[in-house]
Every structure is written in C-alpha cells, then in structure tokens.
Design a protein around this motif. Structure first.
Motif, short mmCIF file in Angstrom:
data_model
loop_
_atom_site.label_atom_id
_atom_site.label_comp_id
_atom_site.label_asym_id
_atom_site.label_seq_id
_atom_site.Cartn_x
_atom_site.Cartn_y
_atom_site.Cartn_z
N TRP A 22 21.43 15.83 -42.09
CA TRP A 22 20.07 16.35 -41.95
C TRP A 22 19.23 16.02 -43.19
O TRP A 22 18.03 15.77 -43.08
CB TRP A 22 20.08 17.85 -41.67
N PHE A 187 17.50 22.81 -47.07
CA PHE A 187 17.26 22.90 -45.63
C PHE A 187 18.50 22.51 -44.84
O PHE A 187 18.87 23.16 -43.86
CB PHE A 187 16.09 22.00 -45.23
N GLN A 191 20.21 24.56 -41.79
CA GLN A 191 20.19 23.92 -40.47
C GLN A 191 21.60 23.78 -39.91
O GLN A 191 21.82 23.92 -38.70
CB GLN A 191 19.51 22.54 -40.57
N TRP A 192 22.56 23.56 -40.77
CA TRP A 192 23.98 23.49 -40.41
C TRP A 192 24.39 24.73 -39.61
O TRP A 192 25.02 24.64 -38.56
CB TRP A 192 24.75 23.39 -41.71
N ARG A 194 22.20 27.09 -38.36
CA ARG A 194 21.28 27.29 -37.23
C ARG A 194 21.75 26.55 -35.99
O ARG A 194 21.68 27.07 -34.87
CB ARG A 194 19.88 26.82 -37.62
N VAL A 195 22.25 25.33 -36.17
CA VAL A 195 22.63 24.49 -35.04
C VAL A 195 24.01 24.85 -34.48
O VAL A 195 24.28 24.62 -33.31
CB VAL A 195 22.59 23.00 -35.47
N PHE A 213 11.95 28.29 -44.61
CA PHE A 213 12.78 27.58 -43.64
C PHE A 213 11.99 27.28 -42.37
O PHE A 213 12.12 26.19 -41.80
CB PHE A 213 14.03 28.41 -43.31
N LEU A 217 11.30 23.61 -40.72
CA LEU A 217 11.54 23.26 -39.32
C LEU A 217 10.31 22.62 -38.68
O LEU A 217 10.43 21.80 -37.76
CB LEU A 217 11.95 24.50 -38.53
N GLY A 224 13.05 19.31 -37.33
CA GLY A 224 14.16 20.25 -37.41
C GLY A 224 14.35 21.05 -36.14
O GLY A 224 15.47 21.44 -35.79
N ARG A 225 13.26 21.29 -35.42
CA ARG A 225 13.33 22.05 -34.16
C ARG A 225 13.72 21.17 -32.97
O ARG A 225 13.88 21.68 -31.85
CB ARG A 225 11.98 22.71 -33.88
N ALA A 229 18.29 26.01 -31.74
CA ALA A 229 19.28 26.85 -32.40
C ALA A 229 20.43 27.12 -31.44
O ALA A 229 20.26 27.15 -30.23
CB ALA A 229 18.65 28.16 -32.85
#
Length: 231
Positions: A22, A187, A191-192, A194-195, A213, A217, A224-225, A229
């Motif tokens: 990412w 980030f 994100q790690w 979140r996903v 954050f 995104l 990022g979105r 999630a």
C-alpha cells in the motif's frame, strides 16, 4: 508505458492487504504515474521478475526493477523529479526514515497482534501453510498464541499512537501541510488491518489519528477506499 507493480493478495485477488505494498501504491499515485497492478500470493513471490526479491512490492519501470517500498519511493523521487515530491527534500527523506523505523518496530507489532489470524484466514490453503510455518518460526509461538494478545493490543493502542496523535493535533499531515511518503508509511499499517480484520475499531471517537486516516483514504480519488473494509 505503465509501471508494473507486483502486490500481495490473499485468496481474493481484489483485496490487496500488505502494508508495504500500500505504501508503494500510494507513492505511485502521489507521483501521478500510470501503473499496472499485478496480484501475487505469498507462495508465488519467488517467481516475480525472475526471482529478484523474496518480498513484494516490486516494481518494473522499463528496464529498472526495484524491490522494497522505501527503495521504490526513493527511486520514484529520483527518476521523476518533475512530479510531486514524496519527501519534500533531504529533511523529509530523513524524517521518512525515522517514521519507517517507528512504524516497523512499534506500530506493525501492534497491528500484527490485532489482525494476524484474520490475515491467515484470508489466504488460500497453500499460502496459509506458508504463512503459518514462516511466522511461527519467526515468532517462536503459534499464530493462535499471538492472537490471544489481540484485546491487549487494542487496549494499548491509544498509548502506542500518542506520538502520532500529538503531531496530528497541530498539523493535518505527518508531512506537514500536505501528505508525503511518511504519511503513506503509517497509512499502510492501518490499511493492513482495515482490509483484513472485520469488526475492529482502531481509533477512539474524536482521535486526530482517525480524522487523518479518513483523509488518507480519500487521497488520489479515494484510492484507499477502492478496497472496502473487511466485513
């Protein structure tokens, strides 16, 4: 011609999750460079670009092949000086090295304890075996034992994030008035989780880190979105 980016995925190739990949994704978008993203699972990494690296991300830009997210960012900065800067000068490069060290040594440990089993469960069976054996050999305990520390890691997270929170109280980005590679380093860690980890709340209400954050995104047309999630 597009830059080719090899990035890590699990059983679902539409959900890249690696924090390091990412970082590279965001760095390429920051530079506004065309990119062809290629999904690779753990057990296929040794085949990437003729086995140039044991890790991803790896990029190929013409005849140049570069591995490691920080090395990729440094390469992009040098190769494309006419594009928006990822570091804002030598001071920003030095700052990013510190942020990288803090993120790898402190933040990634917390994120690992929170999301480890979720990451394992998101992999294809062959990759689950690789992930389990390699991580358990590295940590000296089972994945399940590490996962027992999930609630403790979540409880300790506000204190862990204090340096970041204090910084973001006085400026909108880690990079100052605008995002730099240092922002993408941190980030990537969030994100790690979140996903991969469903039902996890990383930030308290009103936390400046949470607001930052969300801004991350939204960057680069909501890049990022583009991966929802975990749910």
């Amino acid at each position: 011609m597009s830059i080719v980016l090899h990035e890590l995925v699990g059983a679902d190739e539409t959900r890249p999750f690696s924090p390091h990949c990412w970082k590279a994704v965001m760095a390429l978008a920051h530079k506004g460079l065309p990119v062809e993203r290629k999904a690779v699972c753990f057990t296929r990494v040794p085949e990437v670009e003729g086995g140039v690296s044991k890790i991803v991300p790896v990029i190929r830009d013409g005849s140049q092949v570069i591995a490691d997210s920080f090395m990729i960012a440094a390469y992009l900065e040098q190769a494309y000086p006419d594009k928006p800067s990822l570091f804002g000068g030598d001071g920003g490069l030095a700052m990013a090295r510190f942020v990288e060290s803090w993120t790898n040594s402190v933040l990634h440990g917390a994120m690992r304890d929170i999301a480890l089993m979720d990451i394992h469960n998101a992999l294809a069976p062959a990759d689950q075996h690789y992930f389990r054996t390699s991580r358990e050999a590295r940590m000296g305990v089972t994945l399940e034992k590490v996962a027992e520390g999930r609630e403790a890691a979540l409880k300790a997270l506000p204190a862990t994030l204090m340096p970041l929170r204090l910084t973001l109280k006085s400026q909108p980005w880690i990079g100052g008035s605008s995002p730099l590679f240092a922002d993408y380093i941190v980030f990537g860690a969030f994100q790690w989780v979140r996903v991969t980890a469903a039902g996890v709340t990383l930030f308290e209400a009103g936390d400046p880190v949470a607001d930052w954050f969300e801004r991350c995104l939204d960057l680069h047309d909501g890049l990022g979105r583009s991966v929802p999630a975990a749910g």
